[in-house]
Design a protein around this motif. Sequence first.
Motif, PDB file in Angstrom:
ATOM      1  N   LYS A   1      39.835  30.947  96.339  1.00 53.99           N
ATOM      2  CA  LYS A   1      41.461  30.998  95.872  1.00 53.99           C
ATOM      3  C   LYS A   1      42.516  29.441  94.752  1.00 53.99           C
ATOM      4  O   LYS A   1      42.637  29.370  93.772  1.00 53.99           O
ATOM      5  CB  LYS A   1      42.221  31.179  96.413  1.00 53.99           C
ATOM      6  N   ALA A   2      41.487  28.217  95.465  1.00 52.08           N
ATOM      7  CA  ALA A   2      41.485  26.651  94.420  1.00 52.08           C
ATOM      8  C   ALA A   2      41.384  26.528  93.529  1.00 52.08           C
ATOM      9  O   ALA A   2      41.168  25.564  93.000  1.00 52.08           O
ATOM     10  CB  ALA A   2      41.643  25.632  96.022  1.00 52.08           C
ATOM     11  N   GLY A   3      40.188  27.389  93.156  1.00 51.86           N
ATOM     12  CA  GLY A   3      39.741  26.848  91.772  1.00 51.86           C
ATOM     13  C   GLY A   3      39.978  26.662  90.528  1.00 51.86           C
ATOM     14  O   GLY A   3      40.060  25.686  90.121  1.00 51.86           O
ATOM     15  N   PRO A   4      41.021  27.272  90.758  1.00 50.91           N
ATOM     16  CA  PRO A   4      41.996  26.838  88.952  1.00 50.91           C
ATOM     17  C   PRO A   4      42.748  25.055  89.307  1.00 50.91           C
ATOM     18  O   PRO A   4      42.958  24.853  88.729  1.00 50.91           O
ATOM     19  CB  PRO A   4      42.733  28.257  88.747  1.00 50.91           C
ATOM     20  N   VAL A   5      43.242  25.532  91.249  1.00 51.74           N
ATOM     21  CA  VAL A   5      44.018  23.965  90.877  1.00 51.74           C
ATOM     22  C   VAL A   5      43.019  23.175  90.863  1.00 51.74           C
ATOM     23  O   VAL A   5      42.998  21.785  90.346  1.00 51.74           O
ATOM     24  CB  VAL A   5      44.459  24.013  92.653  1.00 51.74           C
ATOM     25  N   ILE A   6      41.673  23.374  91.696  1.00 50.37           N
ATOM     26  CA  ILE A   6      40.530  21.858  91.268  1.00 50.37           C
ATOM     27  C   ILE A   6      40.553  21.599  89.824  1.00 50.37           C
ATOM     28  O   ILE A   6      39.964  21.091  89.707  1.00 50.37           O
ATOM     29  CB  ILE A   6      39.700  22.844  92.702  1.00 50.37           C
ATOM     30  N   LYS A   7      40.477  23.046  89.417  1.00 51.27           N
ATOM     31  CA  LYS A   7      39.298  22.055  87.831  1.00 51.27           C
ATOM     32  C   LYS A   7      40.210  21.279  87.029  1.00 51.27           C
ATOM     33  O   LYS A   7      40.021  21.200  86.179  1.00 51.27           O
ATOM     34  CB  LYS A   7      39.355  24.111  87.297  1.00 51.27           C
ATOM     35  N   GLU A   8      42.019  22.445  86.563  1.00 54.78           N
ATOM     36  CA  GLU A   8      43.313  21.481  86.856  1.00 54.78           C
ATOM     37  C   GLU A   8      42.720  20.157  87.016  1.00 54.78           C
ATOM     38  O   GLU A   8      43.569  18.651  86.244  1.00 54.78           O
ATOM     39  CB  GLU A   8      44.515  22.163  86.825  1.00 54.78           C
ATOM     40  N   ALA A   9      43.031  19.726  87.873  1.00 53.62           N
ATOM     41  CA  ALA A   9      42.635  18.183  89.044  1.00 53.62           C
ATOM     42  C   ALA A   9      41.349  17.609  87.967  1.00 53.62           C
ATOM     43  O   ALA A   9      40.921  16.432  87.720  1.00 53.62           O
ATOM     44  CB  ALA A   9      42.955  18.660  90.390  1.00 53.62           C
ATOM     45  N   ARG A  10      40.443  18.167  88.305  1.00 60.75           N
ATOM     46  CA  ARG A  10      39.249  17.457  88.046  1.00 60.75           C
ATOM     47  C   ARG A  10      39.545  17.858  85.820  1.00 60.75           C
ATOM     48  O   ARG A  10      39.073  15.838  85.786  1.00 60.75           O
ATOM     49  CB  ARG A  10      38.435  18.254  87.659  1.00 60.75           C
ATOM     50  N   ASN A  11      40.525  18.163  85.383  1.00 59.96           N
ATOM     51  CA  ASN A  11      40.794  18.015  83.607  1.00 59.96           C
ATOM     52  C   ASN A  11      41.514  16.623  83.600  1.00 59.96           C
ATOM     53  O   ASN A  11      40.819  15.908  83.017  1.00 59.96           O
ATOM     54  CB  ASN A  11      40.599  19.172  82.969  1.00 59.96           C
ATOM     55  N   LYS A  12      42.774  16.703  84.496  1.00 61.99           N
ATOM     56  CA  LYS A  12      43.001  15.702  84.617  1.00 61.99           C
ATOM     57  C   LYS A  12      42.613  14.365  84.475  1.00 61.99           C
ATOM     58  O   LYS A  12      42.754  13.273  84.010  1.00 61.99           O
ATOM     59  CB  LYS A  12      44.210  15.738  85.249  1.00 61.99           C
ATOM     60  N   LYS A  13      41.884  14.379  85.606  1.00 56.53           N
ATOM     61  CA  LYS A  13      40.686  13.167  85.668  1.00 56.53           C
ATOM     62  C   LYS A  13      40.461  12.084  84.573  1.00 56.53           C
ATOM     63  O   LYS A  13      40.135  11.450  84.495  1.00 56.53           O
ATOM     64  CB  LYS A  13      39.917  13.192  87.209  1.00 56.53           C
ATOM     65  N   VAL A  14      39.469  13.463  83.903  1.00 57.63           N
ATOM     66  CA  VAL A  14      38.837  13.625  82.934  1.00 57.63           C
ATOM     67  C   VAL A  14      39.642  12.537  81.661  1.00 57.63           C
ATOM     68  O   VAL A  14      39.398  11.867  80.640  1.00 57.63           O
ATOM     69  CB  VAL A  14      37.528  14.670  82.070  1.00 57.63           C
ATOM     70  N   ASN A  15      40.471  13.601  81.404  1.00 51.54           N
ATOM     71  CA  ASN A  15      41.852  12.765  80.187  1.00 51.54           C
ATOM     72  C   ASN A  15      41.715  11.306  80.627  1.00 51.54           C
ATOM     73  O   ASN A  15      42.647  10.690  79.890  1.00 51.54           O
ATOM     74  CB  ASN A  15      42.620  13.765  79.811  1.00 51.54           C
TER      75      ASN A  15
END
Lengths: 66, 305
Positions: free
Chosen positions: B291-305
């Motif tokens: 269930k944490a999927g979307p949050v993790i994805k968000e965090a990962r995307n932020k890191k890339v930017n």
Amino acid sequence: MIKMEDSAGGKILAVVSIKKDRVSGGAPIFFASNEEEQEKVASYLSRILDAMVHDLENGTYILVKH
Amino acid sequence: MPEYMPDYLTVILAGILAGTITRFVLLRIDYRQYPGYPHGYLAHIFIGFIASALGAVAVPAIIKPDFTAVTFLALAAQQFREIRTMERRTLESLERTELVKRGLDYIEGIARTFEARNYLVMGTSFATSVAAQFAGIPAAFIVAALSLLVSLHFMSGEVIGDICDVVPARLSFDGAILKVDDISIINVGLKPMREKILNEGLAVMVKPHGGNARATVHDMGQRSAVAFNAAVILGTKKDVDIPEFTPLARKNPDTGEVGLYILPVEKDMEQLIAAVKLTPILESARSKPLKAGPVIKEARNKKVN
């Protein structure tokens, strides 16, 4: 404290071996002349110490309290 | 105001009765996971009675109106936390002499349940009193029955059978290593013990459905709860001087499946599967990493930017 069999709480209480040149160190070591005697000594010690017998498969049994 | 007394009395009595009955019914459900010692029963029913009295009295207190009287509910919450501590302490001290351990997680779960049940009792009696006050006794009956059903539904949590398949497994020895299918369980040194385990032992494989279930059975506390339940229902041949017969649940690190080995008094595979399936999922073990999927994805995307 809850301890499962694989926890770090395991402690070697005794060593029962038929290979005199293979073992030494801190825990009490009992030498047996053959496998039959080794099995018997290990089973007695297990009952006395409430410990479990593990076979290292190199002629040495260790008794571990879990 | 003496002319109001009978009314209030009926209202309060209706609440107390509904609450105490709820507590009694919920206590009977406990039996599976906690031995009902006669004194324990008495203590819990009495505390349930007090909880329902508190819930029931709140209604006349508000109507009277005596709003400050409602503050005693805070006092009640304090009392019920005390119950949790009491249960925890009892079970923890029993745990020391238990051959097969419940595990701290299971104890905490049981203690929390005992606390929560008193809140349910209080809610039931409050709802019943409200109904008795505004709609009469027949309505109070209906509300009491409904709240009881809600409480039952609320308290019957998920069990292992809901999130995992439990299938029979084979015990074997690879040298001195005891295995349940392909999971290594423990090294058994004595040959007579190995023979006995092969002849009289039972094993099952718990196969989780998906990642969330895998994370739940990964929890050590959950696994010891499973082993404990199996040992309670089938009995165990373990004794202080035969640690070889301790029921053990170990996981396959690659697939997350859990193998359970037990040396039961009664060798009954059906029973073992039922016992494992009926083990409650502990609150502390329940996890939903997927269930944490979307949050993790968000965090990962932020890191890339």
